[in-house]
Every structure is written in C-alpha cells, then in structure tokens.
Design a protein around this motif. Structure first.
Motif, PDB file in Angstrom:
ATOM      1  N   THR A   1       3.136  -1.477   4.102  1.00  0.00           N
ATOM      2  CA  THR A   1       2.616  -0.124   4.281  1.00  0.00           C
ATOM      3  C   THR A   1       4.031   0.437   3.846  1.00  0.00           C
ATOM      4  N   ASP A   2       3.921   1.197   2.599  1.00  0.00           N
ATOM      5  CA  ASP A   2       5.053   1.733   2.162  1.00  0.00           C
ATOM      6  C   ASP A   2       5.072   3.616   2.568  1.00  0.00           C
ATOM      7  N   MET A   3       5.395   3.484   4.000  1.00  0.00           N
ATOM      8  CA  MET A   3       5.319   4.704   4.621  1.00  0.00           C
ATOM      9  C   MET A   3       6.107   5.940   4.000  1.00  0.00           C
ATOM     10  N   TRP A   4       7.299   5.494   3.449  1.00  0.00           N
ATOM     11  CA  TRP A   4       8.238   6.445   2.717  1.00  0.00           C
ATOM     12  C   TRP A   4       7.417   7.263   1.737  1.00  0.00           C
ATOM     13  N   THR A   5       6.798   6.489   0.784  1.00  0.00           N
ATOM     14  CA  THR A   5       5.940   7.109  -0.205  1.00  0.00           C
ATOM     15  C   THR A   5       4.858   7.673  -0.131  1.00  0.00           C
ATOM     16  N   MET A   6       4.079   7.299   1.085  1.00  0.00           N
ATOM     17  CA  MET A   6       3.176   8.088   1.586  1.00  0.00           C
ATOM     18  C   MET A   6       3.608   9.333   2.056  1.00  0.00           C
TER      19      MET A   6
ATOM     20  N   LEU B   1       0.803  -1.131  -0.038  1.00  0.00           N
ATOM     21  CA  LEU B   1      -0.103  -0.022  -0.153  1.00  0.00           C
ATOM     22  C   LEU B   1       0.782   1.257   0.003  1.00  0.00           C
ATOM     23  N   THR B   2       0.841   1.978  -0.988  1.00  0.00           N
ATOM     24  CA  THR B   2       1.736   3.096  -1.050  1.00  0.00           C
ATOM     25  C   THR B   2       1.053   4.444  -0.939  1.00  0.00           C
ATOM     26  N   SER B   3      -0.374   4.635  -0.376  1.00  0.00           N
ATOM     27  CA  SER B   3      -0.935   5.891  -0.168  1.00  0.00           C
ATOM     28  C   SER B   3      -1.636   5.639   1.079  1.00  0.00           C
ATOM     29  N   TYR B   4      -1.882   7.036   1.877  1.00  0.00           N
ATOM     30  CA  TYR B   4      -2.382   6.942   3.318  1.00  0.00           C
ATOM     31  C   TYR B   4      -3.831   6.376   3.003  1.00  0.00           C
ATOM     32  N   ASP B   5      -4.447   6.935   1.826  1.00  0.00           N
ATOM     33  CA  ASP B   5      -6.024   6.687   2.035  1.00  0.00           C
ATOM     34  C   ASP B   5      -6.181   5.044   1.873  1.00  0.00           C
ATOM     35  N   GLU B   6      -5.303   4.542   1.023  1.00  0.00           N
ATOM     36  CA  GLU B   6      -5.539   2.967   0.930  1.00  0.00           C
ATOM     37  C   GLU B   6      -5.179   2.148   2.427  1.00  0.00           C
ATOM     38  N   ALA B   7      -4.029   2.856   2.788  1.00  0.00           N
ATOM     39  CA  ALA B   7      -3.707   2.148   3.871  1.00  0.00           C
ATOM     40  C   ALA B   7      -4.689   2.184   5.184  1.00  0.00           C
ATOM     41  N   SER B   8      -5.313   3.338   5.408  1.00  0.00           N
ATOM     42  CA  SER B   8      -6.280   3.685   6.186  1.00  0.00           C
ATOM     43  C   SER B   8      -7.765   2.958   5.772  1.00  0.00           C
ATOM     44  N   ALA B   9      -7.980   2.953   4.589  1.00  0.00           N
ATOM     45  CA  ALA B   9      -9.139   2.193   4.260  1.00  0.00           C
ATOM     46  C   ALA B   9      -9.147   0.706   4.491  1.00  0.00           C
ATOM     47  N   LEU B  10      -7.971   0.045   4.408  1.00  0.00           N
ATOM     48  CA  LEU B  10      -7.994  -1.372   4.552  1.00  0.00           C
ATOM     49  C   LEU B  10      -7.466  -1.712   6.283  1.00  0.00           C
ATOM     50  N   LEU B  11      -6.262  -0.890   6.538  1.00  0.00           N
ATOM     51  CA  LEU B  11      -5.872  -1.515   7.619  1.00  0.00           C
ATOM     52  C   LEU B  11      -6.946  -0.886   8.932  1.00  0.00           C
ATOM     53  N   ASN B  12      -6.949   0.422   8.814  1.00  0.00           N
ATOM     54  CA  ASN B  12      -7.522   1.160   9.841  1.00  0.00           C
ATOM     55  C   ASN B  12      -9.219   0.562   9.863  1.00  0.00           C
TER      56      ASN B  12
END
Ligand code: HEM
Length: 532
Positions: A420-425, A108-119
C-alpha cells in the motif's frame, strides 16, 4: 580441499536461476491457463527482464516516490483488453504490477483501490508475505505483524483489541496525560534533548502498560533488549530478498554457506527473538506466579489463560502479542511527534493559531487533557496534517493474497505481495489539493466563528494505520498519545527552527522534507525553546 561459501555461491545461484525460470513460467502463462484467467492481464507496470523481472528498477530507498511515478506513467500506456476499457481506464493508474525474481508484487497507490481490495475483500487480502528466513530460521514465528493469516492472528488481535479498542484504550488516558507532563518537565531541564527524552517516554509508557515494568533511564535493560532485537534484522538484509526467502528449501543448507557475517547475524536475530519476546514474558509469568506482578497487559492475559491444572493456555499467542507492542508502538509514535515539531517550527503562523486555540480554551487554568481533543478542532487538524504530510511508515506493512483474484479485469494471483503506497495516497491532489503544502485548514469548515472538521475530506487516519483485517491494532491509543504530547508541548514550549553559529535559521532541506518522518530526529532536538 575445503569448500567455502565463495565456491558454492555461483553454483547455487545457477541452480536458483534455473529453478526461478521454471517458477516464473509456471506462475505466469500455464498457471493462468489452468485457472481460466489466461486472457486477463496483470495490472500494468514497468517492463522487466526475463526471470529477474523488475529487480533492477526497484530503488534502494524511498520506493514510494517511484511507485507514484510509475502509477502515472504506466497506468495509461498499457493497453487492457478492449472489452474492459470503459470499466478500468479510469482506475488503471492506481494499481501497478511488478515481478521480482518471479514473485508477484502489486502496488496500490490510491485509497479507493486499497479500500476496495484490502477492506472489502479482506478474506483474500489479509495474509502477510512469507518470510521463511525471519519466520522459520530466526525464530520470529509468533509475532503478530509477521505471521500469516490464521488462528494465531485472530487470537492475538482479539487479545490486543481487548486493551486497545476505543473504549478500553480510554483507561490509559490519565496515565498518558501524566506521562506527557513528566516529559515536558524533563524537557524544561534538557531542552536540547527532546528526541532522546521523547523516545524514553514512549518506551516507558509501552513497557509499563505491556509488562508493568518501570523504565526510569535511557539504558534500561528491557528497552535495550527490545531495541537490539529490532536492529538485529539489519544483518539479514531487506526482508524477503534473501535466497532462502525465494527458495525456502535452501534453508536446509548449513548457515555458514551464506558466509560468516550472515551466520553471526542470524544468531543475533534468534537471540533478539528470545530477548524481546520470551524473556520479558517469562519474567512477568514468574512475577504472576509469586504474586509480585504489577497490573499489565501480559499479567492480565496470563490470568485469563490460566488452565485449571495451573498451566497457561495460548502461551505463544500471549508472548507474541505482548512482544509486538514495543516494536510496533514505540518508534512509530515517536516519529509522528517529531513530524509535528518540525512542522510547527517551519510554520510559525500555524503554531500561533493552534496555541491560541488551546489558550482560549484552557484560559491558563490547567494543562490539556485527552478529553479536550474534540473541543480543539484546529489542533486536531494540525495533527492530521502532520500525520499526512510526512508519513511514519510510507508503505505500511505488506499484505499478501490468500487466493487468486480478478479485479476490474486484471488478474491478481494467489501469493502476490500487496504493497500500500500510503505516501502517494496521502499526497493525492484529488483528496488533498496542493498536497505538499502544510495546510490544516483543508480539514476544517468555518461558520458562525466556529471551526469544525469537514466530513467530506479524506481522514489520513484511514490511510496511515493500514487496511482491512490487519489494520493497526494500536491506532486509538496512538492518536491519544500523539495528541496529548502535541497539546502539552504546545502549551508549554515555543517551537522554532534551530539556528546556526551565525544565528541564522536552519531550514530542513528539500531532500529531507521529501523523506518520511523517520528522518526528523536529526532536526527536532534543537527546535524546542524553554518555557514561555
Ligand atoms: C503513529 C503511530 C502508528 C502508526 C502510523 C501505525 C501504523 C501501522 C500500520 C501501517 C500497520 C500495518 C497495517 C496493515 O497491515 O494494513 C500497523 C500494524 C500494527 N500496529 Fe501500528 N501504528 C502505530 C502505532 C501503534 C501502536 C501504539 C501500537 C500498539 C499499541 C501498534 C500496534 C500494531 C500492531 C500489533 C500491528 C500488526 C497488526 C497485524 O499484523 O495484524 N501500532 N500499524
């Protein structure tokens, strides 16, 4: 004739390859058919080889840069089924699918996707990838950051949250303030030793609050044991990449099959688990028994779990929860402070502005306290920017899926590793324009001569501490600790780039700046000048 590991290895490899072909086929075509997801594509990603998948395309280091490139490159070229086009076209570039020897990996390289899935879908995305080698063979089977989602995770997180939630962690503030002053005094005496002193300071803070153990020197036995334990993982290679991790049944073979180096390395890791988790726990348990224990997290948990018959309930959970604190908290906070020091040395105008804010507020009457944090918005913005620009842990810790999922028309299978690719986020130009520029002002709005934090700019703290039900347990105490060291150092030292023998400033290289904050320690010790 004796059979050595060299003789067995090719045969084993063949068996594994044949088996992995079966596993890959089962996991892809027919499995998706059985589950009714056969028409759904995996998220887009680079095309890999049959069976081996993308294994040879994975860079050996700094993978987050490649993930960011893949997100741009493959997101748009892979054609999704037509009916989903309007829905997913905008987002495709932010999720990448990779296959590594039949293992599904979703990045996952964007906050929105990480949040939509992991949160938002925490019930599916809160597992950790199975690491049978570390978990079942090396003895690290009760350590929170590694163990799979379940009752033990719940219990350990509940235990740690009791000490590290926002209001409980305030209890540590005066201790952290006192320690940051001790650190500053030590640096006055040894200005070229900042990195080593800061490491010792972090270790001392953690050992005291976790076990009530006082660290006074760098070669303290408890700290050496913990460091040796963490380093012992190196002998096992990249976590998840050993054949035992891919085919756990191979763990039934004698360890010498994998070579002497591996067998010795594994013994070291098993000893590390004992030295870092069981040994300090047993010592505190003994101290509690005889009434000599200092107040600490472990002592309190032991008292809380004392059964009427005198035994201790939940011992595996207590020792695991306490054991992870040093591993998760010492190095991370140290490198975060280093990242700040390097940024201040490189951007003297930012340093001057932050110091002026501090000096105007404190008026030379006292040193900073953690309670001052909300009144110093520029310094807070400096901290956020240094946490954002060079991340402590650019990929966080991997999550894994507990069940199949379908997201925006893409199939994410059960058991997939989710990175979670936090660097890219944190370098997303939509959230952070000119993302490679160190600019604390991006977090601030000014009016009437006052600065305050903007609420419409994404807070990097929402990214760098991870997501969902596995979010970092120590984040509140980490922020307090990093901030107070920053503020104390800034009000007592001048920070500048080191100079070479000819007196010329030595700037970090582009390559260095492109890496994560772990690499800062090489530069940082030479940046602090004696008190102003
Ligand atoms: C700058 C400092 C720190 C950073 C950047 C950081 C970052 C992280 C990240 C990214 C994770 C993984 C979250 C996820 O899976 O989504 C994590 C997990 C964790 N962190 Fe931190 N951390 C820091 C400091 C600390 C401190 C000081 C402590 C303890 C006092 C701590 C305790 C933990 C624990 C116990 C976990 C495992 C949680 C789980 O698996 O359920 N961390 N941290």
């Amino acid at each position: 004739m004796t059979i050595g590991s060299e003789d067995l290895y090719p045969a084993l490899l063949l068996v594994c390859l044949a088996f992995s072909t079966f596993v890959v086929l089962r996991k892809t075509r027919s499995f998706r058919y059985w589950t009714g997801h056969e028409s759904l594509p995996f998220p887009p990603g680079p095309k890999g080889l049959p069976v081996l998948g993308n294994i040879f395309q994975m860079p050996q280091k700094d993978q987050w840069h490649r993930f960011g490139e893949w997100a741009k490159q493959y997101g748009w070229s892979n054609s999704p089924p037509l009916e989903f086009v309007p829905l997913i076209i905008e987002f495709l570039g932010n999720i990448i699918y990779l296959s590594l020897l039949g293992k599904h990996v979703v990045v996952l390289t964007s906050y929105d996707e990480a949040s939509a899935l992991l949160n938002a879908r925490g019930s599916i995305y809160s597992d950790r990838p199975k690491l049978p080698l570390i978990h079942d063979h090396a003895g690290w089977d009760n350590v929170l950051s590694i163990i799979p989602w379940g009752e033990s995770v719940h219990m350990q997180r509940r235990m740690l949250n009791g000490f590290f939630n926002p209001s409980a962690s305030r209890k540590y503030h005066s201790f952290l303030e006192q320690h940051s002053r001790i650190l500053a005094l030590q640096v006055v005496e040894n200005p070229l030793d900042f990195d080593a002193l800061n490491r010792m300071h972090m270790a001392a803070v953690i050992m005291w609050i976790t076990y009530g153990h006082q660290v006074t020197e760098a070669d303290d036995d408890w700290v050496i044991d913990a460091k040796t334990a963490i380093n012992s993982f190196d002998a096992l290679g990249v976590p998840g990449s050993h054949l035992i991790d891919i085919f756990p049944i191979l763990g039934r073979l004698p360890y010498w099959v994998w070579g002497k180096t591996f067998a010795v390395g594994l013994k070291g890791t098993q000893k590390g688990a004992y030295d870092m988790i069981d040994k300090p726990y047993n010592q505190v348990k003994q101290q509690v028994k005889v009434g000599t224990a200092e107040p600490s997290i472990t002592a309190k948990l032991l008292e809380d779990n004392l059964a009427p018959d005198g035994t201790i309930d939940n011992e595996r959970e207590i020792s695991g929860a306490a054991g992870i604190i040093y591993a998760a908290g010492a190095d991370t906070t140290n490198v975060a402070v280093n990242s700040f020091i390097v940024a201040m040395a490189m951007y003297p105008e930012v340093q001057m502005k932050a110091r002026k804010e501090l000096d105007d507020f404190l008026r030379g009457e006292r040193l900073p306290n953690i309670d001052d944090m909300p009144f110093l918005p520029y310094l807070l913005a400096v901290m956020k920017e240094s946490l954002r620009i060079r991340l402590v842990a650019p990929l966080g810790l991997p999550h894994a899926t507990i069940a199949d999922d379908v997201y925006k028309g893409m199939f994410i299978p059960k058991g997939a590793m989710v990175l979670t690719d936090m660097w890219t986020m944190c370098h997303d130009p939509h959230d952070y324009p000119n993302p490679h520029q160190f600019d604390p002002e991006r977090f601030l709005v000014r009016g009437g001569g006052m600065a305050k934090l903007r609420s419409d700019v994404r807070d990097p703290e929402d990214i760098i501490f991870g997501f969902g039900r596995r979010v970092c347990v120590g984040r509140h105490v980490a922020i307090a600790q990093i901030w107070i060291i920053m503020a104390t150092i800034l009000s007592t030292f001048e920070i500048s780039l080191p100079r070479d023998q000819a007196g010329k400033e030595v700037h970090p290289t582009e390559e260095h700046l492109d890496q994560n904050a772990r690499h800062e320690s090489k530069t940082v010790s030479r940046c602090l000048c004696p008190p102003l």
